[in-house]
Design an enzyme around this catalytic site. Structure first.
Site, PDB file in Angstrom:
ATOM      1  N   LYS A 170       0.843  -1.201   0.000  1.00 13.00           N
ATOM      2  CA  LYS A 170       0.000   0.000   0.000  1.00 13.00           C
ATOM      3  C   LYS A 170       0.879   1.252   0.000  1.00 13.00           C
ATOM      4  O   LYS A 170       0.696   2.158  -0.795  1.00 13.00           O
ATOM      5  CB  LYS A 170      -0.905  -0.029   1.241  1.00 13.00           C
ATOM      6  CG  LYS A 170      -1.830   1.151   1.339  1.00 13.00           C
ATOM      7  CD  LYS A 170      -2.777   1.002   2.522  1.00 13.00           C
ATOM      8  CE  LYS A 170      -3.473   2.314   2.797  1.00 13.00           C
ATOM      9  NZ  LYS A 170      -4.400   2.267   3.909  1.00 13.00           N
ATOM     10  N   GLU A 219      10.523  -4.622   4.615  1.00 14.53           N
ATOM     11  CA  GLU A 219      10.653  -6.018   4.185  1.00 14.53           C
ATOM     12  C   GLU A 219      10.338  -6.153   2.689  1.00 14.53           C
ATOM     13  O   GLU A 219      11.063  -6.808   1.936  1.00 14.53           O
ATOM     14  CB  GLU A 219       9.679  -6.920   4.965  1.00 14.53           C
ATOM     15  CG  GLU A 219       9.970  -7.061   6.435  1.00 14.53           C
ATOM     16  CD  GLU A 219       9.237  -6.040   7.288  1.00 14.53           C
ATOM     17  OE1 GLU A 219       8.994  -4.911   6.803  1.00 14.53           O
ATOM     18  OE2 GLU A 219       8.939  -6.358   8.450  1.00 14.53           O
ATOM     19  N   GLY A 223      -4.845  -1.819   4.769  1.00 14.41           N
ATOM     20  CA  GLY A 223      -4.003  -2.925   4.302  1.00 14.41           C
ATOM     21  C   GLY A 223      -4.642  -4.282   4.543  1.00 14.41           C
ATOM     22  O   GLY A 223      -4.694  -5.141   3.662  1.00 14.41           O
ATOM     23  N   ARG A 224      -5.172  -4.496   5.746  1.00 16.24           N
ATOM     24  CA  ARG A 224      -5.724  -5.828   6.070  1.00 16.24           C
ATOM     25  C   ARG A 224      -7.102  -6.056   5.465  1.00 16.24           C
ATOM     26  O   ARG A 224      -7.702  -7.102   5.684  1.00 16.24           O
ATOM     27  CB  ARG A 224      -5.715  -6.056   7.583  1.00 16.24           C
ATOM     28  CG  ARG A 224      -6.398  -4.987   8.403  1.00 16.24           C
ATOM     29  CD  ARG A 224      -6.112  -5.149   9.893  1.00 16.24           C
ATOM     30  NE  ARG A 224      -6.602  -4.017  10.675  1.00 16.24           N
ATOM     31  CZ  ARG A 224      -5.942  -2.895  10.885  1.00 16.24           C
ATOM     32  NH1 ARG A 224      -4.742  -2.735  10.322  1.00 16.24           N
ATOM     33  NH2 ARG A 224      -6.444  -1.935  11.621  1.00 16.24           N
ATOM     34  N   GLU A 259      -4.891  -7.004  14.620  1.00 21.43           N
ATOM     35  CA  GLU A 259      -4.381  -5.676  14.255  1.00 21.43           C
ATOM     36  C   GLU A 259      -5.519  -4.648  14.310  1.00 21.43           C
ATOM     37  O   GLU A 259      -5.293  -3.461  14.503  1.00 21.43           O
ATOM     38  CB  GLU A 259      -3.728  -5.702  12.862  1.00 21.43           C
ATOM     39  CG  GLU A 259      -2.726  -4.567  12.672  1.00 21.43           C
ATOM     40  CD  GLU A 259      -1.949  -4.629  11.357  1.00 21.43           C
ATOM     41  OE1 GLU A 259      -2.563  -4.418  10.302  1.00 21.43           O
ATOM     42  OE2 GLU A 259      -0.728  -4.882  11.382  1.00 21.43           O
ATOM     43  N   HIS A 280      -5.693 -33.182  17.204  1.00 24.31           N
ATOM     44  CA  HIS A 280      -4.567 -33.973  17.729  1.00 24.31           C
ATOM     45  C   HIS A 280      -3.468 -33.072  18.268  1.00 24.31           C
ATOM     46  O   HIS A 280      -2.321 -33.499  18.394  1.00 24.31           O
ATOM     47  CB  HIS A 280      -4.027 -34.900  16.640  1.00 24.31           C
ATOM     48  CG  HIS A 280      -5.032 -35.944  16.253  1.00 24.31           C
ATOM     49  ND1 HIS A 280      -5.130 -37.148  16.900  1.00 24.31           N
ATOM     50  CD2 HIS A 280      -6.026 -35.915  15.340  1.00 24.31           C
ATOM     51  CE1 HIS A 280      -6.128 -37.842  16.379  1.00 24.31           C
ATOM     52  NE2 HIS A 280      -6.695 -37.113  15.422  1.00 24.31           N
ATOM     53  N   LYS A 293       9.437  -0.967  14.575  1.00 20.78           N
ATOM     54  CA  LYS A 293      10.096  -0.591  13.313  1.00 20.78           C
ATOM     55  C   LYS A 293      11.188   0.449  13.572  1.00 20.78           C
ATOM     56  O   LYS A 293      12.280   0.367  13.028  1.00 20.78           O
ATOM     57  CB  LYS A 293       9.070   0.039  12.349  1.00 20.78           C
ATOM     58  CG  LYS A 293       8.077  -0.906  11.730  1.00 20.78           C
ATOM     59  CD  LYS A 293       7.293  -0.156  10.660  1.00 20.78           C
ATOM     60  CE  LYS A 293       6.011  -0.850  10.296  1.00 20.78           C
ATOM     61  NZ  LYS A 293       5.125  -0.031   9.471  1.00 20.78           N
TER      62      LYS A 293
HETATM   63  O1  F6P Z   1       2.028  -4.349   9.908  1.00 21.97           O
HETATM   64  C1  F6P Z   1       1.682  -3.039   9.657  1.00 21.97           C
HETATM   65  C2  F6P Z   1       1.174  -2.826   8.259  1.00 21.97           C
HETATM   66  O2  F6P Z   1       1.008  -1.476   8.068  1.00 21.97           O
HETATM   67  C3  F6P Z   1      -0.108  -3.583   7.955  1.00 21.97           C
HETATM   68  O3  F6P Z   1      -1.236  -2.940   8.393  1.00 21.97           O
HETATM   69  C4  F6P Z   1      -0.016  -3.711   6.481  1.00 21.97           C
HETATM   70  O4  F6P Z   1      -0.897  -4.681   6.013  1.00 21.97           O
HETATM   71  C5  F6P Z   1       1.437  -4.092   6.332  1.00 21.97           C
HETATM   72  O5  F6P Z   1       2.101  -3.307   7.290  1.00 21.97           O
HETATM   73  C6  F6P Z   1       2.031  -3.868   4.964  1.00 21.97           C
HETATM   74  O6  F6P Z   1       1.962  -2.538   4.551  1.00 21.97           O
HETATM   75  P1  F6P Z   1       2.160  -2.133   3.048  1.00 21.97           P
HETATM   76  O7  F6P Z   1       1.084  -2.764   2.242  1.00 21.97           O
HETATM   77  O8  F6P Z   1       2.094  -0.636   3.038  1.00 21.97           O
HETATM   78  O9  F6P Z   1       3.512  -2.630   2.614  1.00 21.97           O
END
Ligand code: F6P
Length: 537
Positions: free
Chosen positions: A205, A211, A265-266, A351, A382, A502
């Site tokens: 987003k 990462e 995002g979620r 979240e 199990h 972060k």
């Molecule tokens: O973990 C925090 C967060 O902002 C989530 O809400 C989101 O889904 C994820 O990081 C990834 O964010 P982006 O889509 O901006 O890379």
């Protein structure tokens, strides 16, 4: 005003103390109509909530609480694009992404449906090209491998749904999801891919998530090493809200599939972030998933609260997590294709509602979002069901049960179904001392073989796992989480709690490269950093 200061809250507290010692076994004995009373159907999608610790007036009392918390007003506010994510001053409009009736939805006076439909069509065109083989890699070969690079909402939803709908994947594409910054993740996923036939979807987003950007850069280097930098436009597309960062990364905005800040995002698997899902199952099945979600949205928006699945699940959530102070709940899908569902729901729920501050900024005096875990049946049976049956915690469980297998082999499905139906019964009924004595169980073993029962469960049945039913199921949970957030009086759509880690990771990253020992943290963190440095020499 906080939840505990509502009139209906006090009434519920009284009701709780009056009913807490009732056993569901007795409630079922006393009322053979309990299933009819406490179940709902939406087409073939059934919610049985009769195995909950509720009596006739529990739900009306919970609905009073929902009314006092202005739930209806908040539902309308969400659907009409009001800025209900108030800490970020944003509307929350994932419902617009699956608004198949296409009724206008306005943000700042502009109907957003044309842009939503435009991106959907762009995804459609692209998907057809890749699936038909007319989209070629830089050396003229067809794409065989799709690699989604993203994390959190840019990974969990698409990964969960492509797994859930694997059976509907009719093309020859292989799908890979890289999320973790751990080099082993990208190494393992790319080791069997060929640069000539691999297409990367960079899903972020913000397009700034560390990462994702590091993984994307590594993927780009991997491609350029093999094919040169001219190959990038043939092998990279972006799914993002941030055109500038996409350009900076070197992806042509022509190859960018846009979404917007009013999509959390979620909650983004219905947007361009769902491109991997569409590539896997095709446009029609993707639309079918949107239709299922839209059906649930319409039901949520219009059904009276006592006939409203997400509202009922949300209110039961409040009943257990606030009044019974159950801290967890389990989601138990009896379909192997849903193996990523608990992981997906963990982000959705935890979240969204894992927050201690209520809307006025004060610290909540009552428990907020629950802890969620789960595993597909019968694997969970199990593993951790022992604790659910005989442990000391109250763990409400949701059983998700498709009736037909997508792979009917021998009597597998009969056995699976028998287990899926037996567990909620066992959790409800338990096993009494009297029953054990009648079976001749030795006296000294009786305490260990007794099951208290009275464990609440919901059973969600569908004829089979289709794109439409998946859409219904996910929208059901999205709205359940929303309902709980409204009653808990928190902003379910921000996530400030992910920031501190972060920031500290950035500091530590630079300290890992310093020649000096770290001294600016507490003694434990300093020692751990220095220990790592020592062994990296
Ligand atoms: O973990 C925090 C967060 O902002 C989530 O809400 C989101 O889904 C994820 O990081 C990834 O964010 P982006 O889509 O901006 O890379």
């Amino acid at each position: 005003m906080s939840l505990t200061s509502k009139k209906a809250y006090s009434a519920l507290q009284k009701h709780f103390s009056e009913t807490v010692s009732l056993h569901m076994r007795d409630l079922f004995k006393a009322d053979t109509n309990r299933f009819n009373k406490f179940s709902l159907k939406l087409d073939d999608f059934l919610l049985d909530y009769s195995k909950n610790r509720i009596v006739d007036n529990t739900l009306p009392l919970l609905i009073n609480l929902a009314n006092e918390c202005n739930l209806k007003k908040m539902i309308n506010a969400m659907f009409s694009g009001r800025c209900i994510n108030f800490t970020e001053n944003r509307p929350v409009l994932h419902v617009a992404l699956r608004n198949r009736s296409n009724t206008p939805i306005y943000v700042d006076g502009t109907n957003i449906m044309p842009q939503v439909n435009h991106v959907l069509e762009k995804m459609h065109f692209f998907t057809d090209q890749v699936r038909s083989g007319s989209w070629k890699g830089a050396t003229g070969k067809k794409i065989t491998d799709i690699v989604n690079i993203g994390i959190g909402g840019s990974d969990l939803g698409p990964f969960m749904a492509t797994e859930a709908l694997k059976k509907y994947t009719t093309n020859q594409l292989n799908f890979h999801f890289i999320s973790n910054i751990d080099g082993s993740d990208i190494f393992e996923k790319l080791k069997n891919c060929s640069p000539e036939t691999t297409l990367f979807l960079i899903a972020s987003k913000t397009f700034t998530t560390q990462e994702t950007m590091v993984n994307a850069q590594t993927a780009r280097d991997w491609l350029i090493n093999a094919l040169g930098s001219k190959a990038v436009p043939y092998h990279f597309v972006a799914l993002s809200t941030n055109k500038d960062e996409v350009k900076k990364f070197g992806i042509n905005p022509k190859n960018m599939f846009e979404f917007w800040n009013f999509i959390g995002g979620r909650y983004s698997m219905w947007s361009a972030v769902g491109l991997s899902i569409m590539l896997a199952v095709g446009y029609d099945a993707f639309i079918s998933m949107l239709e299922g979600a839209h059906e649930m949205d319409t039901h949520f928006k219009n059904a009276p609260f006592d006939k409203n699945m997400p509202v009922i699940l949300g209110l039961l959530g409040i009943w257990y997590h606030v009044f019974y102070q159950a801290e967890t709940y389990a989601v138990l899908p009896y379909d192997a294709y849903l193996h990523r569902l608990p992981a997906y729901l963990q982000q959705l729920d935890m979240e969204s509602n894992g927050k201690r501050n209520i809307k006025d900024g004060s610290v909540s005096s009552y428990p907020t979002g629950p802890i969620l875990f789960g595993e597909p049946g019968t694997n969970g049976q199990h593993s951790f069901y022992q604790l659910i049956h005989q442990g000391t915690h109250l763990i409400p469980c949701d059983f998700i049960i498709p009736i037909h297998s997508l792979n009917p082999i021998g009597n597998h499905q009969d056995i699976l179904l028998a287990n899926a139906l037996a567990q909620p019964e066992a959790l409800m009924r338990g096993k009494t001392v009297k029953e054990l004595k009648k079976e001749g169980v030795p006296k000294k073993l009786i305490p260990f073989k007794t099951f208290p029962g009275n464990h609440p469960t919901n059973s969600i049945l569908m004829t089979k796992l289709t794109p439409k039913n998946l859409g219904r199921l996910i929208a059901l949970y999205e709205h359940k989480v929303f309902v709980m957030g409204v009653l808990l009086n928190i902003d379910s759509f921000d996530q400030w709690g992910v920031e501190l880690g972060k920031v500290l990771a950035k500091q530590i990253l630079s300290q890992l490269h310093d020649t000096e020992n770290a001294t600016t943290h507490d003694c434990s963190t300093n020692a751990l950093i220095n220990y790592v440095k020592e062994f990296r020499k």
